[in-house]
Structures are given as C-alpha cells and as structure tokens.
Scaffold this motif. Structure first.
Motif, PDB file in Angstrom:
ATOM      1  N   THR A   1      50.427  30.825  44.068  1.00  0.00           N
ATOM      2  CA  THR A   1      50.067  30.879  42.641  1.00  0.00           C
ATOM      3  C   THR A   1      50.815  32.028  41.964  1.00  0.00           C
ATOM      4  O   THR A   1      51.745  31.798  41.191  1.00  0.00           O
TER       5      THR A   1
ATOM      6  N   ARG B   1      42.027  48.188  36.488  1.00  0.00           N
ATOM      7  CA  ARG B   1      41.065  47.084  36.349  1.00  0.00           C
ATOM      8  C   ARG B   1      39.644  47.618  36.185  1.00  0.00           C
ATOM      9  O   ARG B   1      39.238  48.523  36.920  1.00  0.00           O
TER      10      ARG B   1
ATOM     11  N   ASN C   1      34.773  43.886  37.373  1.00  0.00           N
ATOM     12  CA  ASN C   1      35.497  42.616  37.564  1.00  0.00           C
ATOM     13  C   ASN C   1      35.806  42.441  39.058  1.00  0.00           C
ATOM     14  O   ASN C   1      36.695  43.095  39.593  1.00  0.00           O
ATOM     15  N   PRO C   2      35.045  41.538  39.733  1.00  0.00           N
ATOM     16  CA  PRO C   2      35.151  41.438  41.198  1.00  0.00           C
ATOM     17  C   PRO C   2      36.482  40.856  41.679  1.00  0.00           C
ATOM     18  O   PRO C   2      37.224  40.258  40.902  1.00  0.00           O
TER      19      PRO C   2
ATOM     20  N   HIS D   1      40.740  36.869  50.323  1.00  0.00           N
ATOM     21  CA  HIS D   1      41.698  35.888  50.850  1.00  0.00           C
ATOM     22  C   HIS D   1      41.607  35.878  52.366  1.00  0.00           C
ATOM     23  O   HIS D   1      41.512  36.937  53.000  1.00  0.00           O
TER      24      HIS D   1
ATOM     25  N   THR E   1      27.310  37.446  44.900  1.00  0.00           N
ATOM     26  CA  THR E   1      28.206  36.359  45.292  1.00  0.00           C
ATOM     27  C   THR E   1      29.562  36.971  45.627  1.00  0.00           C
ATOM     28  O   THR E   1      29.826  38.122  45.293  1.00  0.00           O
TER      29      THR E   1
ATOM     30  N   ARG F   1      39.320  32.411  49.031  1.00  0.00           N
ATOM     31  CA  ARG F   1      40.424  31.448  48.947  1.00  0.00           C
ATOM     32  C   ARG F   1      41.339  31.617  50.157  1.00  0.00           C
ATOM     33  O   ARG F   1      41.491  32.724  50.684  1.00  0.00           O
TER      34      ARG F   1
ATOM     35  N   PRO G   1      43.555  40.749  43.913  1.00  0.00           N
ATOM     36  CA  PRO G   1      43.662  40.320  42.514  1.00  0.00           C
ATOM     37  C   PRO G   1      45.138  40.095  42.212  1.00  0.00           C
ATOM     38  O   PRO G   1      45.995  40.436  43.044  1.00  0.00           O
ATOM     39  N   SER G   2      45.441  39.528  41.071  1.00  0.00           N
ATOM     40  CA  SER G   2      46.844  39.332  40.712  1.00  0.00           C
ATOM     41  C   SER G   2      47.526  40.700  40.598  1.00  0.00           C
ATOM     42  O   SER G   2      46.918  41.678  40.153  1.00  0.00           O
TER      43      SER G   2
ATOM     44  N   GLU H   1      47.469  31.020  38.135  1.00  0.00           N
ATOM     45  CA  GLU H   1      46.456  31.397  39.118  1.00  0.00           C
ATOM     46  C   GLU H   1      45.636  30.199  39.623  1.00  0.00           C
ATOM     47  O   GLU H   1      45.628  29.126  39.016  1.00  0.00           O
ATOM     48  N   SER H   2      44.881  30.477  40.692  1.00  0.00           N
ATOM     49  CA  SER H   2      44.011  29.458  41.286  1.00  0.00           C
ATOM     50  C   SER H   2      42.871  29.095  40.332  1.00  0.00           C
ATOM     51  O   SER H   2      42.507  29.865  39.441  1.00  0.00           O
TER      52      SER H   2
ATOM     53  N   ARG I   1      37.037  29.508  35.992  1.00  0.00           N
ATOM     54  CA  ARG I   1      38.358  29.913  35.477  1.00  0.00           C
ATOM     55  C   ARG I   1      39.287  28.730  35.702  1.00  0.00           C
ATOM     56  O   ARG I   1      39.456  28.273  36.835  1.00  0.00           O
TER      57      ARG I   1
ATOM     58  N   ILE J   1      29.960  33.860  33.614  1.00  0.00           N
ATOM     59  CA  ILE J   1      29.753  33.726  35.064  1.00  0.00           C
ATOM     60  C   ILE J   1      30.966  34.317  35.789  1.00  0.00           C
ATOM     61  O   ILE J   1      30.843  34.918  36.849  1.00  0.00           O
ATOM     62  N   CYS J   2      32.147  34.123  35.208  1.00  0.00           N
ATOM     63  CA  CYS J   2      33.373  34.711  35.765  1.00  0.00           C
ATOM     64  C   CYS J   2      33.654  35.976  34.958  1.00  0.00           C
ATOM     65  O   CYS J   2      34.107  35.902  33.816  1.00  0.00           O
TER      66      CYS J   2
ATOM     67  N   GLY K   1      35.912  38.068  34.760  1.00  0.00           N
ATOM     68  CA  GLY K   1      37.261  38.234  34.218  1.00  0.00           C
ATOM     69  C   GLY K   1      37.419  37.640  32.822  1.00  0.00           C
ATOM     70  O   GLY K   1      38.296  38.042  32.056  1.00  0.00           O
TER      71      GLY K   1
END
Ligand code: TXA
Ligand code: MG
Length: 306
Positions: free
Chosen positions: A24, A47, A51-52, A56, A107, A111, A131-132, A168-169, A183, A211-212, A214
């Motif tokens: 991605t 960041r 923001n969680p 991976h 939570t 990925r 993160p990115s 992104e995913s 997202r 919920i997200c 970001g």
C-alpha cells in the motif's frame, strides 16, 4: 539511508525505528514490545498520541497472542484477503498490547502486508507497529525517496521500490453483527460481497469521536493548495490521460480513468511533486465517477484539499 532486512531487524530489536515498504504505502516500523520504539514512532511522525497504530504480522496465527474476540467471519476475511490491503480491528486482551500502541482503546488493528521485504522482516522480528511513513497530515510515502524527504537522508529505509497500490489499506470493524468500513482504502465494498454476502457499509467518520480515530485529523495534504474543480481555464491541473484540457493549463497526469489502479499508484507521488516543484496551487479534475477505488481516491483528494 538504505539498509538491509538484517540491519532493519537488528535496529527494531534494539528499540529503533525504520521505514518498511508494503504493497500500500511505506510504513514506519517499531517492535510492538518496545515502549521506546513506539514512542519514537509517534515522535518522528508528529502523530497525536490518541491515534492508534496498526499491528503488522507475517502469519495470521500470531493474532492468538493478543487473545482477540472475533466472529467466524473474521477467519473468512483473513483467509480471503491476507496477505493484502485489509486491516481488521478486533477487541483484544488489553494486557497483551502496550497502551501507547492502541492509544488506550480496548481494540487493536491487525494486517498482514503483501510485500516480500515486509514479510521477510516480520518473520525475523515478529509483529511490528507500522503507521504510514510520513509526517502527520502529509501525503503518505510510496517510495524510499519520499521517506527520506520527510525524515532526512540518514533515516533508515528498506528500499522496496514503488508501492504497487499507492493508497492505504481498508480498515474494518465488526459492529452489530456486520463488518463496517471505518477507513476507505484499496479494497472497496464490492470486493467483500462474495466473502461476507453483503456490502459492508462505510462509516462516515463524522461523529465527534469517530470509530477510527485517524478520521479526526487532517490528512494527505501537500503544502500546495488544492482546489477541487470541474471547469478549467488556466493553472496547474491534476488531470487524467486522454482528457482534453485548455492549452493554458499545465497538466500533471494522474493516469487513465480506464486504469484506476495506476491513478492510485500515482496519487501521493503527484501530491508530493507539487511541493518538490514549489507549486503553490493546483486544480484537481473531479469529473469522474466515484466508484470502486476512485471513490477512495476522491475521499483522499477531498481530505487533501480540506
Ligand atoms: O496501508 C496501511 O494501512 C498502512 C501500511 C503501512 O500498512 N498503514 C497506515 O497506518 O495507513 P496509519 O497509522 O497511517 O493509519 C491507520 C489508521 C488510523 O486512521 C488509525 O486511527 C486506525 O487505522 N486505527 C488503528 N487502530 C485502530 C483501532 N483500534 N480502532 C480504530 N481505528 C484504528
Ligand atoms: Mg497515515
């Protein structure tokens, strides 16, 4: 600074951070068990701590270590889309993950990326947060050069070339007996119909507390001011190959509308190019049907222009 998989693994195991290619975008990796590494990730990107981060893995079995709760449909999604551009958010046993990684939530997001270098690294190190790899708020990095432009030439990068997807995913969570997209990303609702038997809804992210997390922040934005447009007379235009523009326009081509994957691959490269060239303002051609990946791209462009 370009490094090898072994050098990257050694750095991560000693609490350092490195940039890693995925299919991605590039990720900024730290070991999930390193309080110091995770703190560096937040610091280097600038960041917000609420923001969680996505965890991976190289193997779906690693998820058991976090004692997640999931519905049977989770296994179907994992089998169909991992490795790949899908991130799944699950309730976990909070004692198994640093609070900083999950930003205090109960939570965590998971990925398995589909890139040989990322998988080679993950199989040496175990799960990594990623993160990115961009400064918070800026377009994501899709080449090693982008990472070095944000974090400096000495920043350690595993160079995996140009990211195939460039976007992104897709992030999903299970709520009220259904998976919901929180997202938008490479995978679109249509992609899930065969596996889930329904189109997952897209959460607007417009709640006061999305919920997200970001979704609360400005994203993907170059320094250049972007103006979403449907008419063009002059100036720099982000446009599409095969479409005619007035000769007074300087057109930067994102790709052909008949090949939207190429447009995804070029999106952040083109947004970054504006800043590299010191272009202050650009018009974006929004005359396209917002379907499939072009819906995700439209969402990115709106955020980048906001
Ligand atoms: O394609 C990608 O997903 C890339 C590559 C590197 O894997 N990563 C990425 O990470 O885009 P990041 O941190 O830039 O975006 C992750 C998004 C954020 O919006 C974050 O709020 C959300 O996922 N997220 C992470 N954990 C979450 C959770 N427990 N609940 C809800 N959203 C979560
Ligand atoms: Mg990001």
């Amino acid at each position: 600074m370009r490094i090898t998989v072994d050098q990257a693994a050694a750095k991560l195991m000693s609490g350092d951070v490195v940039a890693v290619p995925t299919e991605t975008v590039y990720g900024l990796a730290a070991s999930i068990n390193s309080e110091e590494g995770v703190a560096k990730v937040f610091h280097v990107k600038g960041r917000p701590s609420n923001n969680p981060l996505i965890i991976h893995m190289s193997d779906a079995g690693q998820i058991d270590g976090f004692k997640p709760k999931f519905d049977a449909s989770f296994a179907k999604l994992a089998a169909a889309f991992w490795p790949g551009p899908l991130t799944l958010v699950l309730p976990i046993d909070t004692r198994t993950i640093l609070e900083s990684v999950r930003a205090g939530l109960s939570t965590a997001a998971f990925r398995i990326p589909k890139h040989p270098l990322a998988l080679a690294l993950l199989s040496k190190t175990g799960p990594l947060v990623m993160p990115s790899a961009n400064l918070s708020g800026k377009p994501s990095s899709t080449t090693a050069d982008h990472v070095e432009s944000d974090f400096g030439l000495d920043f350690p990068v595993l160079d995996g070339g140009s990211c195939q997807c460039g976007v992104e995913s897709t992030v999903m969570i299970y709520q009220d007996q259904k998976w919901v997209i929180i997202r938008q990303g490479v995978l679109v609702p249509q992609d899930f119909v065969n596996v889930l038997g329904y189109f997952p809804a897209i959460d607007s992210g417009k709640q006061e507390k999305p919920i997200c997390p970001g979704q609360m922040y400005r994203h993907y934005a170059p320094k250049a001011k972007l103006k979403l447009a449907t008419e063009f007379t002059q100036g720099v235009v982000l446009g599409f190959t095969g479409v005619e523009y007035p000769k007074e326009c300087e057109v930067l081509y994102l790709g052909e509308l008949s090949h939207p994957e190429t447009i995804g691959e070029n999106l952040y490269k083109t947004l970054r190019y504006l800043d590299e060239k010191g272009i202050h303002e650009a018009f974006v051609d929004m005359r396209f049907q917002e379907a499939g990946i072009m819906k995700t791209i439209a969402e990115r462009l709106r955020k980048a222009a906001s």
